[in-house]
Structures are given as structure tokens and as C-alpha cells.
Design an enzyme around this catalytic site. Structure first.
Site, mmCIF file in Angstrom:
data_model
loop_
_atom_site.group_PDB
_atom_site.id
_atom_site.type_symbol
_atom_site.label_atom_id
_atom_site.label_comp_id
_atom_site.label_asym_id
_atom_site.label_seq_id
_atom_site.Cartn_x
_atom_site.Cartn_y
_atom_site.Cartn_z
ATOM 1 C CB THR A 114 123.278 44.321 -42.768
ATOM 2 O OG1 THR A 114 123.957 43.984 -43.997
ATOM 3 C CG2 THR A 114 123.286 43.129 -41.839
ATOM 4 C CE LYS A 163 130.092 41.270 -49.051
ATOM 5 N NZ LYS A 163 129.958 40.675 -50.381
ATOM 6 C CB CYS A 199 127.259 44.452 -51.935
ATOM 7 S SG CYS A 199 126.650 42.828 -51.432
ATOM 8 N NE ARG A 215 118.922 42.978 -52.697
ATOM 9 C CZ ARG A 215 119.750 42.045 -52.231
ATOM 10 N NH1 ARG A 215 119.779 41.789 -50.937
ATOM 11 N NH2 ARG A 215 120.544 41.381 -53.052
#
Length: 422
Positions: A88, A215, A269, A340
Site C-alpha cells: 500500500t 496500526k 511502514c 523499500r
């Protein structure tokens, strides 16, 4: 559907979260169908091997494939539960890109049947689980879905984010508490039954929106605290203070725990998720936005330090093209292969594009450089430190411990991580 009646699970997305999750179910004798669009990943897994670096995972996957509990494919097949663990990312304006989630939902829609459970694990903006419901409503109007907390439904839908640390995923998937937010109380309970198959931690029941926001909150909290440390390192540099010594001393206060500064914040994240909050509530998320901006600026600051070190050599008459700069670390954090959103990779790329020096790139956790550095080569750590005029520490990999003492005393050092200090 009780956990005992779940015989087949399908995991959509076989990356850093999806593959370990699939392996955990398979290790509990659940038949797992892993789905990924990456043919190389599928082929590798079906050989009983893994395409990522994660301790212990290779053995679990090999056993699961050998025993017939795990296989991979590129197209979804019928199962009792579908777990979606796809990327995402955000777009250029920091708005979330739900393309992969939507594609995953639409890919499983044709094989859904009455009694199935669909669980989204991808870190997502608030409201994404509800969007999944809307997409499934369009794709499968023949199924009764949990609209407006409906109980008598054909498909149960929930959100359950992962909260694991790369390098410790296998253990933390089992031991960590999980937040489960269904589109109804019944959906939450159905999803909890699924995770109880292998999770030993607590299963904390909530609703989908709260689980989604939880989250994001966890990662934004980390981002804000890292931003404080990174900003402090900039201040210390201007005041000629060692930031790592300062932080070590400050942390002796019983109620102070300053984190360690670095070359930025990476990974899929912490470097991404806070923007999902900012996108939804731009006027309210002022501290969260500022933290992101501080952390996003740190790589530029480090890059300027490298250019300054090179400039110091050229002022002595050395040709820039003959200067060798060793960049140690490309991953987004220590002891993993994950590139990433890596600030170290960004720094290396930007430096390579703006200099004529000879680059010596060291990343012990990968074998091939990514495309953005395809014109360069990985070198051994020993060769890099033996040849370098400038040494740049970007990631605190275990292989780099003690290396500073082996450096030529005349080498120019750019240390973004406090190597051997912390």
C-alpha cells in the site's frame, strides 16, 4: 466457521509479511495457497526456497512445501479464508495508493463462496476495509455481505494489521498480540478464530476503523520519536556536540528514552503510514506531518555531508574522478535485505547521480544491486575500507562492528549512525 473447520487458507501477496504468514498457517497443518503476481517468487517458493531474507523462514517454508501444506500460484483458487498482504504505497502527493488492494480483492471475488472469510493485513488508510466491502459488493452482488453490521451474511470481512519486526518476523507473528477489527462483531470473532490457529499472543477485538487507525498510530508514534532524535542530531552538529554521547547521557534520566538518530527513516511502514493520517486529516495532523518532513530531510543532510567530505579532498588538488567513496549499507535498517523506502539507498542513488567519484557500495545482505544503481557494483567490505578515501556509515549492520578501528587514519568519515558508539 470455527478455526477447526478451516482446512485451506489463501494468502494474497507473498512478500515480507505474506510469505511468513502463509508459512505459519502451513506449519499448523493448514493447506495454504499462496498467490503472487511475481512468477519468480512463485517458482522459488514451490522449490521449497524463499526469495527474501528472514531468519528461520527458509526452514519452515521448505518443510511446508515438502510436506504438501504450502504451494504458490499466480491466480487465486477457492479457500476457506483469504488474507490480503499486498503493498500500500503512496503517490507523489503522499496520498495512498490502494491499487494493489483493489486488484487483490477483485482477483479473489470470483472464487469466493458462502462461509468464506476475507481479512486485510496490509497497512491501510482508515476506511479501506469498508472500500473492500464496496468492491466486493460490485464484484459479487449474489453474496450477502456485512453491510451495516449485518449478521446473517455469506462472507465475513475484517482487518488485522501485522506488527512485526523484520529479522524477528517468525517469532513475533506467533508471540505478538493482534488487533482484529471486523465490519461486525461476528466478523471480528470469525477472524479471531483464524488467527488463533497459530497466534499465542492476545487477540484484541475492535472494529475495522479503529484497527486501521491503531496500526497507523503505532508507526506514527515511532516516526515522531525518531524525528526528535534526527532533529537533535542536526542541532548537535551545529553546536559541535556528539549526539550519541548526549543521548546516552540523557537516557540515564529515569523517564527519558531518546531513540537513536540515523540517515533517515525507511521501510514500508514508518516511512509511509503517517502520511495516511495526514492525508485524511491534514489540518489536525500537524506534529505527524512535521515529523515526516524532518525524517524525509535527513537523507539530504547526510548527502550534503558526503559532498563536503569529497570537496575537502578536491581542495587539496585531488581530482574528483580519482576519489573513492565507500558507502556502507543500503537496506532500510540493520541486518536485513529490505530496500523499500530505504534512505540509505536514496542517498547512494542521489550521490551517484551528482558526482564523478568512484563508488564502493557495500551491502552484505544482498547479492544484486537494485536497478537504480545498476551502473555500479557491490564490493566486499574489506576491499572498500582498504581503498576508500571517504567512508560513509549509513546502516548499522553487524558486519560493520569494529570496522572504524581498521580505517586508514587519514580517511574522511561520514557517520550517520554512531557506529560502535551506541
Amino acid at each position: 466457521m470455527q478455526a477447526s473447520s478451516i482446512t485451506t487458507a489463501s494468502v494474497i501477496g507473498l512478500g515480507y509479511i505474506g510469505l511468513p504468514t502463509a508459512a505459519m498457517f502451513a506449519s499448523r497443518k493448514i493447506k495454504v495457497i499462496g498467490v503472487d503476481v511475481n512468477q519468480h517468487a512463485v517458482d522459488t517458493i514451490n522449490q521449497g526456497k524463499i526469495h527474501i531474507v528472514e531468519p528461520e523462514l527458509d526452514m519452515i517454508v521448505h518443510a511446508a512445501v515438502t510436506q504438501g501444506y504450502l504451494r504458490a500460484t499466480t491466480k487465486p483458487e477457492p479457500a476457506d479464508v483469504f488474507l490480503i498482504a499486498v503493498p500500500t504505497p503512496f503517490m507523489g502527493d503522499h496520498s495512498p495508493d490502494l491499487t494493489y488492494v483493489k486488484a487483490a480483492v477483485e482477483s479473489i471475488a470470483p472464487v469466493l463462496k458462502k462461509g468464506d472469510i476475507v481479512i486485510l493485513e496490509s497497512t491501510s488508510p482508515v476506511g479501506t476495509t469498508e472500500k473492500m466491502l464496496a468492491w466486493l459488493t460490485i464484484a459479487r452482488p449474489d453474496l450477502r455481505l456485512p453491510v451495516d453490521n449485518a449478521v446473517d451474511v455469506d462472507i465475513n470481512i475484517a482487518y488485522c494489521p501485522e506488527r512485526v519486526l523484520p529479522g524477528h518476523v517468525v517469532r513475533e507473528l506467533v508471540e505478538n498480540d493482534r488487533i482484529i477489527g471486523g465490519l461486525s462483531a461476528a466478523c471480528s470473532q470469525k477472524a479471531a478464530d483464524v488467527y488463533r490457529i497459530f497466534v499465542k499472543g492476545k487477540l484484541l477485538i475492535s472494529n475495522a476503523r479503529t484497527a486501521e487507525m491503531c496500526k497507523l498510530t503505532e508507526n506514527a508514534f515511532r516516526d515522531v520519536n525518531i524525528a526528535f532524535a534526527n532533529e537533535l542530531s542536526l542541532i548537535c552538529d551545529k553546536l559541535d556536540i556528539n549526539p550519541w554521547e548526549l543521548i546516552k547521557l540523557a537516557n540515564h534520566h529515569p523517564r527519558v528514552n531518546v531513540l537513536q538518530p540515523g540517515c533517515g527513516v525507511g521501510g514500508h511502514c514508518i516511512a509511509v503510514d503517517p502520511w495516511f493520517i495526514v492525508d485524511k486529516t491534514p489540518d489536525e495532523a500537524r506534529i505527524i506531518r512535521t515529523a515526516r518532513e524532518v525524517n524525509d530531510h535527513k537523507p539530504t543532510w547526510v548527502l550534503n555531508k558526503i559532498h563536503t567530505a569529497v570537496a575537502a579532498l578536491t581542495t587539496t588538488g585531488i581530482e574528483e574522478s580519482t576519489i573513492k567513496v565507500a558507502i556502507l549499507g543500503l537496506a532500510f535498517k540493520p541486518n536485513i535485505d529490505d530496500l523499500r523506502e530505504s534512505p540509505a539507498l536514496h542517498i547512494a542513488k542521489q550521490f551517484a547521480e551528482t558526482t564523478q567519484v568512484q563508488l564502493l557500495l557495500v551491502e552484505p545482505n544482498i547479492k544484486i544491486l537494485p536497478d537504480v544503481l545498476a551502473d555500479h557494483k557491490l564490493v566486499l567490505l574489506s576491499d572498500a575500507i582498504a581503498q576508500a578515501d571517504v567512508v560513509v556509515f549509513l546502516v548499522n549492520h553487524r558486519e560493520f562492528s569494529g570496522i572504524k578501528t581498521l580505517l586508514n587514519p587519514h580517511v574522511h568519515l561520514v557517520d550517520a549512525i554512531g557506529i560502535d558508539f551506541i
